[in-house]
Design an enzyme around this catalytic site. Structure first.
Site: not given
Length: 309
Positions: A73, A123, A127
Site C-alpha cells: 500500500n 490498513y 493507505k
C-alpha cells in the site's frame, strides 16, 4: 476518447477496471501486483506500452501484517509513481485510495475530501501513507496524478475472506446441494457506504479521460449507508436460496471496528469535476454478484488483493 492503459493489479479492482476500459475500446496492458517488482521493470513496461493512463489498482487488505501493508500500500504506490516519471511517456496516473484514510465521523456526517485524514486502523494508515507518497512524488517529478478514495467496493469476484464473498460462497454451496444456507455474521451496528465495482471502474475511466482533474482527490461512493446485515439478507433474498442467519455477539463486549461505526461519501466533487456518479442500485449489484458466483464452476474465488474493505 480511447487509448492504451496499463493497469497494475489483478485483483477485484484490477479486473473490473480492465474489463471497463476494454469495453470502452481501450487497449489494456496488465501488470502484476507483486510489491517486490523492481522499478526498472515497471518503467520498461510503461516505456514499451506507451500508455496514456496508468492505473494503480494493487493493494493489500486481507492479510494485515504490517510488512505486507507497507509493501503493497505504500512502497508499491511510490514505485508506480517513479516508474511513470522515469518512463517519460506523459501518462496520467490514477491511484486507488481508500475511504478508511479518513478519521471516523459521527452520523449523519458525509465525508468530503476535506474531512480529517486521521485513520485509526493499520490498513487505513497504510493507505493514507500511500496516497500522501503518491501526491508528494507526483508533484516532485511532474507526474499528472489523481487519487480516487474508494468506499466499500463490492462486486463479482470478491475475496472469500470478505463478508459478502463468504456469504455468496455458502449460498452457492447450499443451492447446489439443495440445502439451507447457514450464514453467520458478527452483530455490529456499523453503517458503511457500498459502491458497485463497476461504478468504481467507471470512475477510473472518468479520471483517466477528464480534461481537468484538479484538485486531484475524489471520493467514490454511493452516498447511501447500510449495515452488513442488510447486505447479507438482501443477497440471500436475491439468490432465492433458503437461509438461516446467525448473528453472533462480538468477541469482546462493546467491540467496534477501529474505523468507526459510520461512513458515508459526499461525491459532489467527483460529479462536478469528473462528471461521475454511482449509477447502479443495490439490487442490480447483488444480482450481478449472485449470477457471477452461480455460474462459476466451483464455489469460491481465490483470495485477492483489494484497495478497499
Amino acid at each position: 476518447m480511447t487509448g492504451r492503459a496499463l493497469v497494475v493489479g489483478t485483483g477485484l479492482l484490477g479486473r473490473h477496471v480492465r474489463d471497463r476500459l476494454t469495453s470502452a475500446g481501450w487497449d489494456v496492458v496488465v501488470a502484476g501486483r507483486r510489491s517486490d517488482v523492481a522499478t526498472p521493470s515497471l518503467t520498461e513496461a510503461i516505456r514499451v506500452a506507451r500508455p496514456s493512463v496508468v492505473v494503480n489498482a494493487a493493494g493489500e487488505i486481507w492479510r494485515p501484517e504490517p510488512d505486507r501493508l507497507a509493501a503493497a500500500n505504500v512502497e508499491l504506490a511510490g514505485l508506480v509513481v517513479r516508474a511513470v516519471a522515469e518512463a517519460g511517456v506523459g501518462a496520467r496516473l490514477v491511484h486507488l485510495g481508500s475511504s478508511l484514510e479518513y478519521a471516523p465521523q459521527p452520523p449523519p456526517t458525509a465525508l468530503t475530501e476535506d474531512s480529517p485524514a486521521a485513520p485509526r486502523s493499520a490498513y487505513g494508515r497504510s493507505k493514507l501513507a500511500g496516497t500522501e507518497l503518491v501526491r508528494r512524488l507526483a508533484a516532485r517529478h511532474g507526474v499528472e496524478a489523481v487519487v480516487l478514495r474508494l468506499f466499500n467496493v463490492i462486486g463479482a469476484g470478491m475475496s472469500p475472506v470478505s463478508v459478502l464473498g463468504r456469504t455468496v460462497n455458502r449460498l452457492v454451496a447450499a443451492h447446489r446441494t439443495g440445502t439451507t444456507a447457514h450464514l453467520e455474521l458478527t452483530d455490529l451496528a456499523q453503517y458503511r457506504d457500498y459502491v458497485d465495482a463497476r461504478d468504481a471502474a467507471d470512475a477510473v475511466l472518468s479520471a483517466g479521460t477528464a480534461r481537468q482533474i484538479a484538485p486531484g482527490l475524489f471520493n467514490i461512493g454511493s452516498g447511501v449507508t447500510r449495515t452488513a446485515e442488510e447486505l447479507v439478507r438482501a443477497l440471500a433474498e436475491v439468490s432465492g436460496v433458503p437461509y438461516r442467519l446467525e448473528l453472533r455477539p462480538p468477541a469482546t463486549a462493546g467491540a467496534r471496528s477501529a474505523d468507526g461505526d459510520w461512513q458515508r461519501a459526499d461525491t459532489r466533487r467527483a460529479y462536478t469535476v469528473l462528471g461521475w456518479s454511482a449509477r447502479r442500485k443495490l439490487p442490480e449489484t447483488l444480482l450481478g454478484i449472485w449470477q457471477a458466483a452461480e455460474s462459476h464452476p466451483f464455489p469460491g474465488h481465490p483470495a485477492q488483493e483489494a484497495s478497499t474493505p
